[in-house]
Scaffold this motif. Structure first.
Motif, PDB file in Angstrom:
ATOM      1  N   UNK A   1      44.502  40.997  19.926  1.00 29.40           N
ATOM      2  CA  UNK A   1      43.215  41.170  19.237  1.00 29.40           C
ATOM      3  C   UNK A   1      43.300  40.703  17.772  1.00 29.40           C
ATOM      4  N   UNK A   2      44.503  40.525  17.260  1.00 26.10           N
ATOM      5  CA  UNK A   2      44.668  40.073  15.867  1.00 26.10           C
ATOM      6  C   UNK A   2      44.823  38.556  15.756  1.00 26.10           C
ATOM      7  N   UNK A   3      44.694  37.872  16.885  1.00 24.24           N
ATOM      8  CA  UNK A   3      44.909  36.420  16.883  1.00 24.24           C
ATOM      9  C   UNK A   3      44.062  35.695  15.843  1.00 24.24           C
ATOM     10  N   UNK A   4      42.744  35.949  15.867  1.00 21.73           N
ATOM     11  CA  UNK A   4      41.868  35.206  14.953  1.00 21.73           C
ATOM     12  C   UNK A   4      42.205  35.536  13.502  1.00 21.73           C
ATOM     13  N   UNK A   5      42.436  36.806  13.226  1.00 27.09           N
ATOM     14  CA  UNK A   5      42.763  37.202  11.845  1.00 27.09           C
ATOM     15  C   UNK A   5      44.036  36.500  11.385  1.00 27.09           C
ATOM     16  N   UNK A   6      45.020  36.408  12.268  1.00 26.26           N
ATOM     17  CA  UNK A   6      46.284  35.748  11.913  1.00 26.26           C
ATOM     18  C   UNK A   6      46.042  34.257  11.665  1.00 26.26           C
ATOM     19  N   UNK A   7      45.279  33.625  12.554  1.00 31.14           N
ATOM     20  CA  UNK A   7      44.998  32.194  12.380  1.00 31.14           C
ATOM     21  C   UNK A   7      44.233  31.947  11.076  1.00 31.14           C
ATOM     22  N   UNK A   8      43.285  32.844  10.759  1.00 31.68           N
ATOM     23  CA  UNK A   8      42.520  32.686   9.513  1.00 31.68           C
ATOM     24  C   UNK A   8      43.439  32.798   8.305  1.00 31.68           C
TER      25      UNK A   8
ATOM     26  N   UNK B   1      44.134  29.963   5.594  1.00 29.64           N
ATOM     27  CA  UNK B   1      43.797  30.170   4.189  1.00 29.64           C
ATOM     28  C   UNK B   1      45.008  29.901   3.300  1.00 29.64           C
ATOM     29  N   UNK B   2      46.209  30.153   3.790  1.00 30.13           N
ATOM     30  CA  UNK B   2      47.407  29.865   2.983  1.00 30.13           C
ATOM     31  C   UNK B   2      47.851  28.419   3.051  1.00 30.13           C
TER      32      UNK B   2
ATOM     33  N   UNK C   1      36.681  27.722  17.841  1.00 30.25           N
ATOM     34  CA  UNK C   1      35.969  28.013  16.592  1.00 30.25           C
ATOM     35  C   UNK C   1      36.065  26.818  15.652  1.00 30.25           C
ATOM     36  N   UNK C   2      34.898  26.369  15.129  1.00 22.67           N
ATOM     37  CA  UNK C   2      35.018  25.190  14.266  1.00 22.67           C
ATOM     38  C   UNK C   2      35.407  25.528  12.831  1.00 22.67           C
ATOM     39  N   UNK C   3      35.794  26.780  12.592  1.00 15.58           N
ATOM     40  CA  UNK C   3      36.299  27.133  11.258  1.00 15.58           C
ATOM     41  C   UNK C   3      37.737  26.665  11.067  1.00 15.58           C
ATOM     42  N   UNK C   4      38.415  26.312  12.162  1.00 17.66           N
ATOM     43  CA  UNK C   4      39.828  25.946  12.028  1.00 17.66           C
ATOM     44  C   UNK C   4      40.011  24.442  11.993  1.00 17.66           C
TER      45      UNK C   4
ATOM     46  N   UNK D   1      44.620  19.429  10.876  1.00 17.45           N
ATOM     47  CA  UNK D   1      45.340  18.427  10.095  1.00 17.45           C
ATOM     48  C   UNK D   1      45.398  18.937   8.664  1.00 17.45           C
ATOM     49  N   UNK D   2      46.430  18.554   7.918  1.00 18.36           N
ATOM     50  CA  UNK D   2      46.541  19.034   6.535  1.00 18.36           C
ATOM     51  C   UNK D   2      45.336  18.570   5.724  1.00 18.36           C
ATOM     52  N   UNK D   3      44.893  19.376   4.771  1.00 21.15           N
ATOM     53  CA  UNK D   3      43.752  18.973   3.961  1.00 21.15           C
ATOM     54  C   UNK D   3      44.113  17.827   3.019  1.00 21.15           C
TER      55      UNK D   3
END
Ligand code: FES
Length: 159
Positions: free
Chosen positions: A20-27, A31-32, A62-65, A68-70
Motif C-alpha cells: 500500500x506504500x508503493x505510490x508514496x515510495x515512488x513519489x 522527488x529526490x 500514473x502520468x505523474x511519474x 528518464x532523468x530530467x
C-alpha cells in the motif's frame, strides 16, 4: 554504496514494507532523483516483495511519474483547466515541435525535458509554460517559437 543507493536505502528504510506504500515510495524517489530509474524500481519491488512487472505497471499507470532523468532546464506546459481552455494543448505541441521531443522526452544534449503539469496556480496568465524557474505567461505557438529561439535548443540551430 554510492549516494543514489544510500538515498534509496534511506527512502526504503523509513517506509513500511507493504504494497500500500508503493505510490508514496515512488513519489519520494522521484522527488529526490527527478525520475524513476529501472534500478530503483527493481529495488522497490524487492523491498515490497512484489513483482517488478507490477511495480512497473503501477508506475506507468500514473502520468505523474517519469522514467528518464530530467534535463537541466525542465520545460513544463500547464494543462490545468484554465490553460487547457486557453489553448494549452497547442502550446504543448508547439514546444514539442521546437524541442523535437515528445512529452516525457529529453533533448539529446540533456538540456531540456518536456512534460505537462496540472494547474501551477497562475491561471490568470493562462496558458502558462515554465522553463526551469522562469514562468512564461499567455503563451501561443508563435510565442513558443520566439522563446525557444532565445533559449537556443538544438532545433533552433539553423544552418
Ligand atoms: S490551469 Fe494553468 S495555471 Fe492554473
Amino acid at each position: 554504496m554510492n549516494t543514489k543507493e544510500s538515498d534509496l536505502s534511506s527512502i526504503l528504510n523509513h517506509n513500511h514494507r507493504h504494497p500500500r506504500y508503493l505510490i508514496a515510495i515512488l513519489q519520494e524517489i522521484q522527488s529526490r532523483e527527478g525520475y524513476l530509474s529501472n534500478e530503483a524500481m527493481l529495488e522497490v519491488a524487492k523491498f515490497l516483495d512484489m513483482s517488478s512487472a507490477t511495480v512497473w505497471g503501477v508506475a506507468t499507470f500514473y502520468n505523474q511519474f517519469r522514467f528518464t532523468p530530467p534535463g537541466k532546464r525542465p520545460v513544463r506546459v500547464c494543462l490545468g483547466t484554465a490553460c487547457h481552455l486557453a489553448g494549452g494543448q497547442l502550446v504543448l505541441e508547439a514546444v514539442a515541435r521546437e524541442l523535437k521531443i515528445e512529452v516525457g522526452g529529453i533533448t539529446e544534449d540533456h538540456e531540456f525535458d518536456l512534460d505537462r503539469v496540472a494547474c501551477i496556480g497562475c491561471c490568470a496568465l493562462a496558458p502558462v509554460v515554465t522553463i526551469g524557474q522562469d514562468v512564461f505567461p499567455k503563451m501561443t505557438p508563435p510565442k513558443v517559437e520566439e522563446v525557444m529561439v532565445e533559449l537556443n535548443p538544438p532545433s533552433a540551430h539553423k544552418d
